[in-house]
Design a protein around this motif. Sequence first.
Motif, PDB file in Angstrom:
ATOM      1  N   GLU A  90      12.004 -21.842-102.625  1.00 12.44           N
ATOM      2  CA  GLU A  90      11.785 -23.035-101.806  1.00 12.44           C
ATOM      3  C   GLU A  90      12.765 -24.134-102.221  1.00 12.44           C
ATOM      4  O   GLU A  90      12.955 -24.389-103.415  1.00 12.44           O
ATOM      5  CB  GLU A  90      10.343 -23.513-101.974  1.00 12.44           C
ATOM      6  CG  GLU A  90       9.973 -24.697-101.104  1.00 12.44           C
ATOM      7  CD  GLU A  90       8.528 -25.123-101.297  1.00 12.44           C
ATOM      8  OE1 GLU A  90       8.000 -25.805-100.410  1.00 12.44           O
ATOM      9  OE2 GLU A  90       7.935 -24.782-102.342  1.00 12.44           O
ATOM     10  N   LEU A  91      13.358 -24.778-101.247  1.00 14.18           N
ATOM     11  CA  LEU A  91      14.307 -25.858-101.502  1.00 14.18           C
ATOM     12  C   LEU A  91      13.579 -27.200-101.488  1.00 14.18           C
ATOM     13  O   LEU A  91      12.835 -27.504-100.555  1.00 14.18           O
ATOM     14  CB  LEU A  91      15.415 -25.854-100.455  1.00 14.18           C
ATOM     15  CG  LEU A  91      16.209 -24.553-100.317  1.00 14.18           C
ATOM     16  CD1 LEU A  91      17.262 -24.677 -99.221  1.00 14.18           C
ATOM     17  CD2 LEU A  91      16.857 -24.177-101.634  1.00 14.18           C
TER      18      LEU A  91
ATOM     19  N   THR B 121      20.159 -22.212 -97.650  1.00 13.08           N
ATOM     20  CA  THR B 121      19.361 -22.160 -96.422  1.00 13.08           C
ATOM     21  C   THR B 121      19.673 -20.917 -95.616  1.00 13.08           C
ATOM     22  O   THR B 121      18.781 -20.224 -95.111  1.00 13.08           O
ATOM     23  CB  THR B 121      19.614 -23.420 -95.573  1.00 13.08           C
ATOM     24  OG1 THR B 121      19.267 -24.577 -96.334  1.00 13.08           O
ATOM     25  CG2 THR B 121      18.796 -23.393 -94.300  1.00 13.08           C
ATOM     26  N   ARG B 122      20.966 -20.608 -95.503  1.00 13.71           N
ATOM     27  CA  ARG B 122      21.391 -19.430 -94.731  1.00 13.71           C
ATOM     28  C   ARG B 122      20.934 -18.138 -95.397  1.00 13.71           C
ATOM     29  O   ARG B 122      20.481 -17.207 -94.731  1.00 13.71           O
ATOM     30  CB  ARG B 122      22.906 -19.448 -94.580  1.00 13.71           C
ATOM     31  CG  ARG B 122      23.469 -18.331 -93.717  1.00 13.71           C
ATOM     32  CD  ARG B 122      23.155 -18.493 -92.255  1.00 13.71           C
ATOM     33  NE  ARG B 122      23.743 -19.710 -91.711  1.00 13.71           N
ATOM     34  CZ  ARG B 122      23.625 -20.068 -90.423  1.00 13.71           C
ATOM     35  NH1 ARG B 122      22.940 -19.297 -89.591  1.00 13.71           N
ATOM     36  NH2 ARG B 122      24.168 -21.190 -89.990  1.00 13.71           N
TER      37      ARG B 122
ATOM     38  N   ASP C 217      16.578 -25.145-104.995  1.00  8.52           N
ATOM     39  CA  ASP C 217      15.508 -24.532-105.760  1.00  8.52           C
ATOM     40  C   ASP C 217      15.926 -24.657-107.216  1.00  8.52           C
ATOM     41  O   ASP C 217      16.903 -24.044-107.645  1.00  8.52           O
ATOM     42  CB  ASP C 217      15.325 -23.064-105.367  1.00  8.52           C
ATOM     43  CG  ASP C 217      14.093 -22.427-106.004  1.00  8.52           C
ATOM     44  OD1 ASP C 217      13.748 -22.828-107.133  1.00  8.52           O
ATOM     45  OD2 ASP C 217      13.498 -21.532-105.388  1.00  8.52           O
TER      46      ASP C 217
ATOM     47  N   ASN D 139      23.252 -27.783 -98.617  1.00  7.46           N
ATOM     48  CA  ASN D 139      22.478 -26.604 -99.025  1.00  7.46           C
ATOM     49  C   ASN D 139      22.550 -25.496 -97.977  1.00  7.46           C
ATOM     50  O   ASN D 139      21.656 -24.653 -97.879  1.00  7.46           O
ATOM     51  CB  ASN D 139      21.022 -26.966 -99.330  1.00  7.46           C
ATOM     52  CG  ASN D 139      20.307 -27.582 -98.129  1.00  7.46           C
ATOM     53  OD1 ASN D 139      20.777 -27.534 -97.009  1.00  7.46           O
ATOM     54  ND2 ASN D 139      19.147 -28.172 -98.385  1.00  7.46           N
ATOM     55  N   GLU D 140      23.657 -25.491 -97.219  1.00  9.30           N
ATOM     56  CA  GLU D 140      23.866 -24.478 -96.175  1.00  9.30           C
ATOM     57  C   GLU D 140      23.817 -23.068 -96.737  1.00  9.30           C
ATOM     58  O   GLU D 140      23.245 -22.158 -96.130  1.00  9.30           O
ATOM     59  CB  GLU D 140      25.207 -24.741 -95.489  1.00  9.30           C
ATOM     60  CG  GLU D 140      25.909 -23.525 -94.878  1.00  9.30           C
ATOM     61  CD  GLU D 140      25.362 -23.105 -93.529  1.00  9.30           C
ATOM     62  OE1 GLU D 140      25.748 -22.035 -93.044  1.00  9.30           O
ATOM     63  OE2 GLU D 140      24.549 -23.865 -92.968  1.00  9.30           O
TER      64      GLU D 140
ATOM     65  N   LEU E 194      18.356 -17.732 -97.408  1.00 12.47           N
ATOM     66  CA  LEU E 194      16.908 -17.624 -97.250  1.00 12.47           C
ATOM     67  C   LEU E 194      16.529 -17.152 -95.852  1.00 12.47           C
ATOM     68  O   LEU E 194      15.584 -16.367 -95.684  1.00 12.47           O
ATOM     69  CB  LEU E 194      16.244 -18.975 -97.529  1.00 12.47           C
ATOM     70  CG  LEU E 194      15.906 -19.288 -98.981  1.00 12.47           C
ATOM     71  CD1 LEU E 194      15.398 -20.717 -99.112  1.00 12.47           C
ATOM     72  CD2 LEU E 194      14.874 -18.311 -99.534  1.00 12.47           C
ATOM     73  N   ALA E 195      17.255 -17.598 -94.849  1.00 16.10           N
ATOM     74  CA  ALA E 195      16.930 -17.250 -93.466  1.00 16.10           C
ATOM     75  C   ALA E 195      17.358 -15.828 -93.111  1.00 16.10           C
ATOM     76  O   ALA E 195      16.621 -15.104 -92.430  1.00 16.10           O
ATOM     77  CB  ALA E 195      17.594 -18.245 -92.515  1.00 16.10           C
TER      78      ALA E 195
END
Length: 516
Positions: free
Chosen positions: A282-283, A401-402, A273, A397-398, A404-405
Amino acid sequence: MKILKQSLLIAMTIVAFQSCENDDDSQNSTTSVDTSVNFQFKNTINVGGEGSAEISAFDPITNQIFTVNTEADQISIYDISDITLPIQKTPIDVSGFGAPNSVAVHNGKLAIAVEAANKQASGKIYVYNTADASLANEYTVGALPDMVTFTKDGNFILSANEGEPNDDYTVDPDGTVSIIDVVNNNVTTLNFAAFNSQEATLESQGFRVFGPNANLAADVEPEYITVSEDSQYAWVSLQENNGIAKINLLTKTIEAIYPLGYKDYSVSGNAIDASDKDGVNELKNWPVYGMYQPDAITSVNINGIEYIFSANEGDSREYEGTPGYVGEDRVKDITLDEIAFPVAEDYQANENIGRLKIALDLGDTDNDGDYDKLYNYGARSFSVWSADGNLLYDSGNEIATRVLADTPNRFNWDWEDNETDKRSDDKGAEPESVEILNIANQRYILFVGLERNSQVMVYDITNPVAPQFLQFLQRDTDYAPEGLLAIKAEDSPTGNALLIISYEDSGTVSIYENEN
């Protein structure tokens, strides 16, 4: 060729790991050691205001933690024999010389790195007895010792001396590494002058030398040190320069500088992002490169192979004196090459990459005054490197992503405004620190401190090139984890492994226990 080389290295590493893992299984099949991992918050210590809790060290002999308190220019001391009731002890005051930056403990000795009141002057390493906080020795080292550590055997104390310039950027001491021989009571301070002649070659491989009128020796700023298991080698992160140096402790020489190169945010798995003004978390993939620029690094030997883990925070230079130096700007405020960045794509809009901060010293590949490539600070990840500087694994981008989740309210967060997305235009979550817990030589746990998100991520790295995420550690009143300290179960006052987290902005030190 470089990608192929890295792929082969990863494949060889996995094979070696699996082979040794099978051997270990047969050797350890009868062991009863509990290797489960479940870290839970136990207590927090309010050390003081902002800057009062940066880095901590633990002495298992006295069950004391020693915390760098830059707000008071002292080392705060707490007895944690009972982690639910820490007892504050008389602090160690170093204000007569300067400001403390780092602490380390080995076998009843506490080493403190202290910068001089004039940061460009030589610094000191003070050594105290942990039992009674009495001064045992002091050593003169290079300018601005920012990190101190003992070798595993305790024979040497090492300091990373940043050698930062003054505010006007008119005085820029050499960055150095000091090796204190505890046995013979002498100091060897190493500079990087031998690499001045290699500057062009190193830069072509992704190293940076960019200070005004600086050669390589003056420009490097050693940040953090990790030591091999056998105490024969050390690795030093050169954060602003985007490299890692390898030091031979037997010969007391710098053997090599490893340029870390760049991370391509346009490829799958590396999306970021890039805007704090796009109204969405958002990525996306962008034609931008990230510089790894690790802050903290740590190393571990697993099955006879040395691995170096890096927290790829990133760092820019900004000195606003006269003449000073400012090394970054936003994409919207520079001139882009219209072939590399077509106007129709509107890259300079705030909702695209216009807000992204980039390095001004890189990217004008044809020297025509516009930017053909863009380089962002940091890599928004953690990485695994070989002992010779080859990239074995990057988390891509772990982290984003992590987050965000699992914890979307902390995505690229700014605690002061309690606002998500606030740091997307800069360096994202800013992985600042890394620490490894070895559980009975059977399981290895990595902790990654995210400075901006005020979180710590926990991974299983028993297979170092395939980390497995385990849990987040975070509290609403702890901000900006600066230092991570893992305490093995056999050294812990509770009999269980502990994680001590020093939070710079909140001035707190929190204790987590592995409830396995």
